[in-house]
Design an enzyme around this catalytic site. Structure first.
Site, mmCIF file in Angstrom:
data_model
loop_
_atom_site.group_PDB
_atom_site.id
_atom_site.type_symbol
_atom_site.label_atom_id
_atom_site.label_comp_id
_atom_site.label_asym_id
_atom_site.label_seq_id
_atom_site.Cartn_x
_atom_site.Cartn_y
_atom_site.Cartn_z
ATOM 1 N N ILE A 117 0.805 -1.193 -0.147
ATOM 2 C CA ILE A 117 0.007 0.009 0.031
ATOM 3 C C ILE A 117 0.971 1.251 0.051
ATOM 4 C CG2 ILE A 117 -1.801 1.266 1.054
ATOM 5 C CD1 ILE A 117 -2.278 -1.967 2.299
ATOM 6 N N CYS A 118 1.995 1.243 0.830
ATOM 7 C CA CYS A 118 3.037 2.249 0.718
ATOM 8 C C CYS A 118 3.327 2.733 -0.616
ATOM 9 C CB CYS A 118 4.069 2.061 1.603
ATOM 10 S SG CYS A 118 3.599 1.380 3.197
ATOM 11 N N SER A 119 3.525 1.859 -1.372
ATOM 12 C CA SER A 119 4.187 2.005 -2.739
ATOM 13 C C SER A 119 3.067 2.733 -3.646
ATOM 14 C CB SER A 119 4.596 0.574 -3.413
ATOM 15 O OG SER A 119 5.736 0.153 -2.529
ATOM 16 N N ASP A 120 1.735 2.553 -3.294
ATOM 17 C CA ASP A 120 0.641 2.958 -4.089
ATOM 18 C C ASP A 120 0.027 4.261 -3.162
ATOM 19 O OD1 ASP A 120 1.221 2.061 -6.483
ATOM 20 O OD2 ASP A 120 0.264 0.182 -5.847
#
Lengths: 202, 191
Positions: A93-96
């Site tokens: 989720i962090c990456s998006d």
């Protein structure tokens, strides 16, 4: 008796699976290819806030990926500040999350706000990770050493050493105006943050 | 008491059925296959409604779009590659709309995986996306598509009898409007 036990088992498994499957949804950009580490579903929040709305935001200085040191109080009287803590580089989720903030610079500008991205990862890791996002317009800061010290100051350091997925909006006087310690397994809806930014001028 | 226990297996099976519907599909949409069940809201915007050849309110399924071919992009506002490809996908729309032979035969839609309606609007405004975009806030469609990475392109051929077939699907690697349109025309038999 065995039939009853089996039935109970099916029912319990069914109920548990609903919670697991509902909370695990996310979409990963192909920008990261197969390099995103799957963490599964974890405890939504695993820390206790030590600040609240209206408090003065604890000051800090952290190194940024670009090489500058960024101090929160340097924006005092000049800019509102949004802090976006995300748990860890190279996770789903962090990456998006930040790539979405990256396309709404105009919204931050309109509300006279600078965004600071923070994780507990070290600089080389952050460098490699944010390169995959394209060019970010906002500073990305490393809260690696002393490990998670800033996250701890705000009460968003989890027991396993990563931070929560948390947003703080701080006004020009240094007061905290908005806090969202979000379920770590979900991305905060953009409209909530934008709504908080739009309230700053009111 | 015995009656209560005798209903437990039934409850269990019902719950498992619910679970299986919430579970991601095993395989992403692929060439030769058909689309999973995707219900989309009929756009309120009259231009989009006309573009898709739909009328009324409620929901529609993709094969109900009035076209020979539908190109679906599963994207996210938060996806860097989707952002990068957005101008090129817009160009694809423009190429199709400017070509009288293709204008009413090929339609383009986007589905924002995990995106709220607000996030879809932000993406639409930022990249001035001219074709209809639909939010998939709860990842329902994304799960039905085996949680594909984004962007994921699906080209669907709609047959005269209302049946359909996926004639092309690809993860990322958008080659630009011209080559992609060429690929769509060949795969769908429009050329």
């Amino acid at each position: 008796m065995q039939k009853i036990r089996l039935a109970n088992l099916i029912m319990v498994a069914g109920m548990l699976s609903v919670f697991v499957t509902v909370s695990m949804a996310f979409a990963i950009s192909d920008a990261y290819k197969g390099n995103i580490y799957q963490v599964g579903t974890i405890k939504p929040v695993d820390s206790k806030l030590v600040v609240k709305k209206g408090n003065q935001a604890p000051d800090f200085s952290l190194p940024s990926v670009s090489g500058d040191k960024v101090t929160l109080s340097q924006f005092r009287g000049k800019k509102n500040v949004a802090l976006s803590f995300v748990p860890a580089a190279w996770t789903p989720i962090c990456s998006d999350q930040w790539p979405g903030y990256n396309i709404i610079k105009d919204t931050f500008d309109q509300n006279d706000t600078i965004l600071l991205g923070i994780t507990v990862d070290n600089i080389p890791t952050l460098f490699a990770w944010i390169n995959q996002m394209g060019k970010l317009w906002f500073p990305v800061l490393s809260d690696f050493w002393p490990h998670g010290a800033v996250a701890k100051k705000y009460g968003v350091l989890r027991s396993n050493g990563v931070s929560e997925r948390a947003l703080f909006v701080i006004d020009k006087k240094g007061a905290i105006r908005y806090i969202d310690v979000h379920d770590i397994n979900k991305r905060p809806p953009l409209e909530d943050l934008v709504g908080a930014l739009e309230k700053l001028g009111k | 008491m015995k009656n209560i226990y005798s209903t437990l297996p039934v409850i269990g099976i019902l719950l498992l059925t619910l679970v299986s519907s919430a579970l991601p599909a095993n395989k992403p949409p692929e060439k030769g296959g058909v689309l999973p069940v995707i219900n989309l809201p009929i756009p309120k915007n009259p231009t989009e409604k006309v573009y898709l050849g739909l009328s009324g309110d409620g929901f529609f399924k993709i094969p109900q779009i009035k076209a020979k071919v539908v190109i679906i992009e599963i994207y996210s506002m938060y996806c860097p590659y989707c952002q990068k490809d957005a101008p090129g996908v817009n160009e694809l729309y423009t190429f199709i709309e400017k070509n009288p032979d293709l204008k009413n035969k090929i339609k383009l839609i986007g589905i924002g995986a995990g995106n709220t309606p607000f996030e879809v609007e932000v993406y639409k405004k930022t990249y001035q996306v001219p074709f209809p975009l639909f939010p998939d806030k709860d990842f329902t469609i994304h799960k039905a598509c085996a949680e594909v990475r984004t962007p994921y392109f699906i080209v669907v051929k709609i047959n005269d009898d209302g049946t359909h077939q996926i004639v092309h699907a690809q993860l990322g690697d958008y080659p630009g409007a011209d080559p992609f349109l060429e690929l769509v025309l060949k795969a769908s038999g429009l050329k």
